[in-house]
Design a protein around this motif. Structure first.
Motif, PDB file in Angstrom:
ATOM      1  N   LEU A 189       3.583   4.269  -5.086  1.00 29.50           N
ATOM      2  CA  LEU A 189       2.700   2.881  -5.416  1.00 29.50           C
ATOM      3  C   LEU A 189       3.031   2.460  -6.626  1.00 29.50           C
ATOM      4  N   ARG A 190       3.280   1.147  -6.941  1.00 22.90           N
ATOM      5  CA  ARG A 190       3.499   0.805  -8.407  1.00 22.90           C
ATOM      6  C   ARG A 190       2.208  -0.404  -8.333  1.00 22.90           C
ATOM      7  N   TYR A 191       0.901   0.374  -8.881  1.00 23.45           N
ATOM      8  CA  TYR A 191      -0.100  -0.522  -8.932  1.00 23.45           C
ATOM      9  C   TYR A 191      -0.910   0.147 -10.275  1.00 23.45           C
ATOM     10  N   LEU A 196      -5.761   3.020   1.158  1.00 27.37           N
ATOM     11  CA  LEU A 196      -4.346   2.823   2.149  1.00 27.37           C
ATOM     12  C   LEU A 196      -4.908   2.943   3.468  1.00 27.37           C
ATOM     13  N   VAL A 197      -4.310   2.498   4.466  1.00 28.14           N
ATOM     14  CA  VAL A 197      -4.576   2.768   6.006  1.00 28.14           C
ATOM     15  C   VAL A 197      -3.154   3.850   6.331  1.00 28.14           C
ATOM     16  N   TYR A 198      -3.621   4.964   6.878  1.00 26.16           N
ATOM     17  CA  TYR A 198      -2.685   6.137   7.316  1.00 26.16           C
ATOM     18  C   TYR A 198      -2.894   5.862   8.837  1.00 26.16           C
ATOM     19  N   CYS A 250      -6.713  -2.730  -0.442  1.00 24.57           N
ATOM     20  CA  CYS A 250      -5.617  -2.053   0.530  1.00 24.57           C
ATOM     21  C   CYS A 250      -4.355  -2.236  -0.135  1.00 24.57           C
ATOM     22  N   ARG A 251      -3.443  -1.396  -0.310  1.00 28.38           N
ATOM     23  CA  ARG A 251      -2.185  -1.566  -0.838  1.00 28.38           C
ATOM     24  C   ARG A 251      -0.948  -1.128  -0.157  1.00 28.38           C
ATOM     25  N   TYR A 284       4.270  -2.014   2.413  1.00 30.21           N
ATOM     26  CA  TYR A 284       3.555  -2.264   1.382  1.00 30.21           C
ATOM     27  C   TYR A 284       2.947  -3.893   1.325  1.00 30.21           C
ATOM     28  N   MET A 285       1.804  -3.850   0.672  1.00 31.84           N
ATOM     29  CA  MET A 285       1.130  -4.904   0.972  1.00 31.84           C
ATOM     30  C   MET A 285       0.026  -5.257  -0.074  1.00 31.84           C
ATOM     31  N   SER A 286      -0.384  -6.522  -0.369  1.00 29.82           N
ATOM     32  CA  SER A 286      -1.343  -6.923  -1.563  1.00 29.82           C
ATOM     33  C   SER A 286      -1.013  -6.244  -2.931  1.00 29.82           C
TER      34      SER A 286
END
Length: 203
Positions: free
Chosen positions: A89-91, A100-102, A135-136, A183-185
Protein backbone atom coordinates in the motif's frame (compact mmCIF):
# COMPACT_ATOMS: atom_id res chain seq x y z
CA UNK A 1 -32.36 -5.76 0.75
CA UNK A 2 -31.16 -5.55 -2.86
CA UNK A 3 -33.34 -7.17 -5.54
CA UNK A 4 -31.98 -8.31 -8.90
CA UNK A 5 -33.56 -10.41 -11.64
CA UNK A 6 -31.38 -13.02 -13.31
CA UNK A 7 -31.87 -15.49 -16.13
CA UNK A 8 -32.91 -19.12 -15.58
CA UNK A 9 -36.04 -17.85 -13.78
CA UNK A 10 -33.97 -16.89 -10.74
CA UNK A 11 -34.94 -13.79 -8.77
CA UNK A 12 -32.00 -13.04 -6.49
CA UNK A 13 -32.04 -10.94 -3.35
CA UNK A 14 -29.04 -10.02 -1.21
CA UNK A 15 -29.27 -9.65 2.56
CA UNK A 16 -27.12 -10.07 5.67
CA UNK A 17 -26.54 -13.64 6.81
CA UNK A 18 -28.44 -14.39 10.01
CA UNK A 19 -28.65 -17.12 12.69
CA UNK A 20 -31.34 -19.06 10.83
CA UNK A 21 -28.85 -19.56 7.98
CA UNK A 22 -26.35 -21.47 10.12
CA UNK A 23 -27.06 -25.01 8.91
CA UNK A 24 -27.19 -24.09 5.21
CA UNK A 25 -24.10 -21.90 5.50
CA UNK A 26 -22.11 -24.77 7.04
CA UNK A 27 -23.27 -27.15 4.31
CA UNK A 28 -22.39 -24.74 1.50
CA UNK A 29 -18.88 -24.27 2.89
CA UNK A 30 -18.41 -28.02 3.30
CA UNK A 31 -19.57 -28.65 -0.28
CA UNK A 32 -17.45 -25.91 -1.86
CA UNK A 33 -14.16 -25.72 0.02
CA UNK A 34 -11.44 -28.28 0.76
CA UNK A 35 -10.67 -26.36 3.97
CA UNK A 36 -12.79 -27.17 7.00
CA UNK A 37 -13.89 -24.20 9.09
CA UNK A 38 -14.39 -24.31 12.84
CA UNK A 39 -17.90 -23.92 14.27
CA UNK A 40 -16.77 -20.65 15.88
CA UNK A 41 -16.29 -19.16 12.42
CA UNK A 42 -19.89 -19.89 11.44
CA UNK A 43 -21.21 -18.61 14.75
CA UNK A 44 -19.30 -15.37 14.23
CA UNK A 45 -20.70 -15.02 10.71
CA UNK A 46 -24.37 -15.57 11.53
CA UNK A 47 -24.20 -13.39 14.63
CA UNK A 48 -22.14 -10.61 13.03
CA UNK A 49 -19.28 -10.90 15.49
CA UNK A 50 -16.30 -9.20 13.83
CA UNK A 51 -17.46 -10.49 10.42
CA UNK A 52 -19.55 -8.73 7.79
CA UNK A 53 -21.58 -10.91 5.46
CA UNK A 54 -24.01 -10.91 2.56
CA UNK A 55 -26.17 -13.81 1.52
CA UNK A 56 -27.87 -14.41 -1.83
CA UNK A 57 -31.31 -16.03 -1.91
CA UNK A 58 -33.53 -17.02 -4.84
CA UNK A 59 -37.08 -15.82 -4.33
CA UNK A 60 -38.27 -18.23 -7.03
CA UNK A 61 -37.02 -21.38 -5.34
CA UNK A 62 -39.61 -24.16 -5.19
CA UNK A 63 -40.90 -25.95 -2.10
CA UNK A 64 -41.02 -22.82 0.05
CA UNK A 65 -37.22 -22.43 0.15
CA UNK A 66 -37.24 -18.90 -1.20
CA UNK A 67 -35.21 -17.57 1.74
CA UNK A 68 -32.52 -20.27 1.73
CA UNK A 69 -28.96 -19.22 0.94
CA UNK A 70 -27.66 -20.02 -2.54
CA UNK A 71 -24.57 -17.80 -2.26
CA UNK A 72 -22.54 -15.88 0.30
CA UNK A 73 -19.54 -13.69 0.97
CA UNK A 74 -17.89 -13.07 4.34
CA UNK A 75 -15.36 -10.37 5.19
CA UNK A 76 -13.55 -8.72 8.08
CA UNK A 77 -12.19 -5.21 8.70
CA UNK A 78 -8.50 -5.16 9.66
CA UNK A 79 -6.03 -2.39 10.46
CA UNK A 80 -3.64 -1.75 7.58
CA UNK A 81 -0.65 -1.50 9.91
CA UNK A 82 -1.39 -4.98 11.29
CA UNK A 83 -2.02 -6.64 7.94
CA UNK A 84 0.24 -8.73 5.72
CA UNK A 85 -0.28 -6.33 2.79
CA UNK A 86 0.95 -3.10 4.40
CA UNK A 87 4.04 -3.18 2.17
CA UNK A 88 1.78 -3.23 -0.91
CA UNK A 89 0.00 0.00 0.00
CA UNK A 90 1.24 3.46 -0.88
CA UNK A 91 -0.23 5.64 1.82
CA UNK A 92 0.74 7.77 4.81
CA UNK A 93 2.05 5.16 7.26
CA UNK A 94 1.90 7.74 10.03
CA UNK A 95 -1.89 7.44 9.90
CA UNK A 96 -2.50 4.51 12.21
CA UNK A 97 -6.24 4.39 11.56
CA UNK A 98 -6.11 3.18 7.94
CA UNK A 99 -8.15 0.01 7.45
CA UNK A 100 -8.66 -2.78 4.91
CA UNK A 101 -11.46 -5.20 4.16
CA UNK A 102 -10.34 -8.82 3.90
CA UNK A 103 -12.64 -11.23 2.04
CA UNK A 104 -12.70 -14.50 3.96
CA UNK A 105 -14.98 -16.74 1.90
CA UNK A 106 -17.08 -16.43 -1.26
CA UNK A 107 -19.25 -19.08 -2.87
CA UNK A 108 -22.27 -19.73 -5.06
CA UNK A 109 -24.22 -23.00 -5.16
CA UNK A 110 -23.49 -25.03 -8.28
CA UNK A 111 -26.89 -24.60 -9.91
CA UNK A 112 -26.62 -20.79 -9.67
CA UNK A 113 -23.17 -20.20 -11.14
CA UNK A 114 -22.59 -18.15 -14.31
CA UNK A 115 -25.47 -15.80 -13.42
CA UNK A 116 -23.34 -12.94 -12.08
CA UNK A 117 -24.12 -13.68 -8.43
CA UNK A 118 -20.49 -13.92 -7.32
CA UNK A 119 -19.74 -10.59 -9.01
CA UNK A 120 -22.74 -9.00 -7.29
CA UNK A 121 -21.61 -10.28 -3.90
CA UNK A 122 -18.13 -8.84 -4.43
CA UNK A 123 -19.70 -5.53 -5.49
CA UNK A 124 -21.54 -5.50 -2.16
CA UNK A 125 -18.21 -5.81 -0.33
CA UNK A 126 -16.57 -3.08 -2.42
CA UNK A 127 -19.59 -0.80 -1.98
CA UNK A 128 -19.46 -1.34 1.77
CA UNK A 129 -15.69 -0.72 1.90
CA UNK A 130 -16.16 2.54 -0.05
CA UNK A 131 -18.36 3.87 2.77
CA UNK A 132 -15.49 3.53 5.26
CA UNK A 133 -13.39 6.74 5.01
CA UNK A 134 -10.27 5.02 6.36
CA UNK A 135 -10.43 1.97 4.06
CA UNK A 136 -7.64 1.77 1.49
CA UNK A 137 -8.20 -1.63 -0.13
CA UNK A 138 -10.15 -4.88 -0.31
CA UNK A 139 -7.96 -7.98 -0.48
CA UNK A 140 -8.12 -11.78 -0.50
CA UNK A 141 -6.24 -14.99 -1.21
CA UNK A 142 -6.97 -17.47 -4.00
CA UNK A 143 -5.55 -20.98 -4.20
CA UNK A 144 -3.28 -21.19 -7.24
CA UNK A 145 -5.27 -23.79 -9.18
CA UNK A 146 -8.62 -21.96 -8.97
CA UNK A 147 -8.53 -20.43 -12.44
CA UNK A 148 -12.23 -19.45 -12.53
CA UNK A 149 -11.85 -17.41 -9.32
CA UNK A 150 -8.63 -15.84 -10.61
CA UNK A 151 -10.43 -14.81 -13.79
CA UNK A 152 -13.32 -13.33 -11.82
CA UNK A 153 -11.10 -11.15 -9.61
CA UNK A 154 -9.04 -9.97 -12.57
CA UNK A 155 -12.24 -8.98 -14.37
CA UNK A 156 -13.33 -7.00 -11.31
CA UNK A 157 -10.10 -4.95 -11.27
CA UNK A 158 -8.36 -6.78 -8.44
CA UNK A 159 -4.58 -6.84 -8.95
CA UNK A 160 -2.55 -9.99 -8.45
CA UNK A 161 0.37 -8.77 -6.36
CA UNK A 162 2.18 -11.83 -5.08
CA UNK A 163 2.36 -15.61 -5.27
CA UNK A 164 2.61 -17.13 -1.78
CA UNK A 165 4.35 -20.54 -1.78
CA UNK A 166 2.80 -23.29 0.35
CA UNK A 167 0.15 -20.93 1.72
CA UNK A 168 -2.49 -23.67 2.08
CA UNK A 169 -2.06 -27.11 3.64
CA UNK A 170 -4.88 -29.38 2.51
CA UNK A 171 -5.07 -33.15 2.82
CA UNK A 172 -1.37 -33.39 3.71
CA UNK A 173 -0.35 -31.36 0.67
CA UNK A 174 0.86 -27.76 0.28
CA UNK A 175 -0.63 -25.40 -2.30
CA UNK A 176 0.42 -21.91 -3.37
CA UNK A 177 -1.92 -18.93 -3.21
CA UNK A 178 -2.21 -15.63 -5.05
CA UNK A 179 -2.73 -12.36 -3.20
CA UNK A 180 -5.28 -10.10 -4.92
CA UNK A 181 -5.89 -6.46 -3.96
CA UNK A 182 -8.56 -3.98 -5.02
CA UNK A 183 -7.24 -0.48 -4.28
CA UNK A 184 -9.50 2.37 -3.24
CA UNK A 185 -9.53 5.77 -1.53
CA UNK A 186 -5.90 6.59 -2.25
CA UNK A 187 -4.48 3.18 -1.40
CA UNK A 188 -2.27 2.67 -4.46
CA UNK A 189 0.16 -0.10 -5.24
CA UNK A 190 3.88 0.70 -4.96
CA UNK A 191 4.68 -2.03 -7.49
CA UNK A 192 3.42 -3.75 -10.63
CA UNK A 193 1.29 -6.90 -10.67
CA UNK A 194 3.39 -10.06 -10.70
CA UNK A 195 1.96 -11.57 -13.87
CA UNK A 196 -0.95 -11.85 -16.23
CA UNK A 197 -3.18 -14.74 -15.25
CA UNK A 198 -5.78 -16.42 -17.39
CA UNK A 199 -8.81 -18.41 -16.40
CA UNK A 200 -12.36 -19.32 -17.31
CA UNK A 201 -15.75 -17.83 -16.67
CA UNK A 202 -17.04 -18.55 -13.17
CA UNK A 203 -19.29 -15.76 -11.99
Amino acid sequence: MLNLKFSHNAHIQFRPIRPSDLEVLEKLHADMFPIRYESEFFQNVVNGRDIISWGAVDCNQPNGQDDELIGFVTARIVLAKDSEIEDFLRYDSARSNHTLVYILTLGVAEGYRNLGIASSLIHEVIKYASTIPTCRAVYLHVISYNNPAIYLYKKMSFRCIRRLPAFYFINSQHYDAYLFIYYMSGGRSPCSPIMKLSGTEWE
